[in-house]
Design a protein around this motif. Sequence first.
Motif, PDB file in Angstrom:
ATOM      1  N   GLU A  12     -17.635  62.117 -74.921  1.00  0.00           N
ATOM      2  CA  GLU A  12     -16.676  63.133 -75.979  1.00  0.00           C
ATOM      3  C   GLU A  12     -15.496  62.015 -76.383  1.00  0.00           C
ATOM      4  OE1 GLU A  12     -15.809  66.909 -75.143  1.00  0.00           O
ATOM      5  OE2 GLU A  12     -17.755  67.551 -74.508  1.00  0.00           O
ATOM      6  N   GLY A  13     -15.215  61.078 -75.687  1.00  0.00           N
ATOM      7  CA  GLY A  13     -14.137  59.945 -75.771  1.00  0.00           C
ATOM      8  C   GLY A  13     -12.822  60.562 -75.009  1.00  0.00           C
ATOM      9  N   ILE A  14     -11.926  60.150 -75.561  1.00  0.00           N
ATOM     10  CA  ILE A  14     -10.625  60.236 -74.575  1.00  0.00           C
ATOM     11  C   ILE A  14      -9.969  61.659 -74.763  1.00  0.00           C
ATOM     12  CG2 ILE A  14      -8.095  59.400 -74.391  1.00  0.00           C
ATOM     13  CD1 ILE A  14      -8.989  56.836 -75.747  1.00  0.00           C
ATOM     14  N   VAL A  15      -9.886  62.096 -73.536  1.00  0.00           N
ATOM     15  CA  VAL A  15      -9.215  63.410 -73.384  1.00  0.00           C
ATOM     16  C   VAL A  15      -7.659  63.284 -72.819  1.00  0.00           C
ATOM     17  CG1 VAL A  15     -11.425  64.605 -73.083  1.00  0.00           C
ATOM     18  CG2 VAL A  15     -10.202  63.590 -71.124  1.00  0.00           C
ATOM     19  N   LEU A  16      -7.387  62.190 -72.290  1.00  0.00           N
ATOM     20  CA  LEU A  16      -6.130  62.166 -71.637  1.00  0.00           C
ATOM     21  C   LEU A  16      -5.488  60.863 -72.227  1.00  0.00           C
ATOM     22  CD1 LEU A  16      -3.952  63.953 -69.941  1.00  0.00           C
ATOM     23  CD2 LEU A  16      -4.646  62.211 -68.406  1.00  0.00           C
ATOM     24  N   PRO A  17      -4.888  60.655 -73.384  1.00  0.00           N
ATOM     25  CA  PRO A  17      -4.446  59.322 -73.553  1.00  0.00           C
ATOM     26  C   PRO A  17      -3.241  58.880 -72.571  1.00  0.00           C
ATOM     27  CG  PRO A  17      -3.901  60.837 -75.176  1.00  0.00           C
ATOM     28  CD  PRO A  17      -4.528  61.600 -74.390  1.00  0.00           C
TER      29      PRO A  17
END
Length: 284
Positions: free
Chosen positions: A27-32
């Motif tokens: 799903e990719g980055i959830v917390l940059p």
Amino acid sequence: MAPASGKTQGYADGRPAATKRFSLIDEGIVLPYGNCPGECDQYGARDVWVFAYQGQFYMHYDAAGAVGWLTALATSRDLVHWTKHGTVLTLGAPGSRDSASASYGTTFFDGRTWHMFYLGTPHATSAPDRIPAFPYLTLKAHASSPTGPWIKDPDVTPFGPEPGTYYSATASPGQIIPNKGEYLQFFSASTDKPIKRTLSLARTSNLGGTWKIDAQPILPPEEQVENSSLYFERTNKTWFLFTNHIGIDQDGEYTDAIWAYWTKDLQHWNTADKAIVLDGKNST
């Protein structure tokens, strides 16, 4: 979920590779990193520990800030959108066991008290990175709420590295599972020069006391894995252990994948029963 077959490329030093792969979509980055109160994660946000309580999700993560790597808190209702709340631990006094880092905080709620086991070390690389350096120690804190405030327990030494063992350089915290009248902690272990990483079990009947470490790890150190979380699938009565795998190339070692191992016996694991979950081929 059944792993799909498919060979992976071997490693230059001959360390074991995973030859199976889970089919999934990242799903990719959830917390940059960045935008943390007090700029606590201005250099990075990594190594998460996620737990649920009363319909809310809590994430402890390693926040790399100006003073060093510290455990920080974020919360969510859907595991996708997170609100950052800043650090929940501080560095210890100069010369103390967590004077250079107080990070990677795993938790366990016994019904009355929240227990945190976190990584402490008196050593780190120079600014601004301040990457924690050996030895990695398991230290303890407690709270009455999953949001804290967390109170350190400096007089408690759950367990630590021992010279001449497979955990001579690292004995850092992991997930706790109640099992047959005792608590099992799946902790990270390693040697130094050369660094051989693995996972093992520590045992106790008292969360506020000391733990006994098993004489042998659950996986051979040649597997080169560290940090883990577990999931029990009730439909087929199988435990899945997710862990970072350390690979190597011409530039040196780096975390190249997340692997999963599976077993029906929580205390016995087979290196043949593993698969790649995420790596450079499916990570976005």
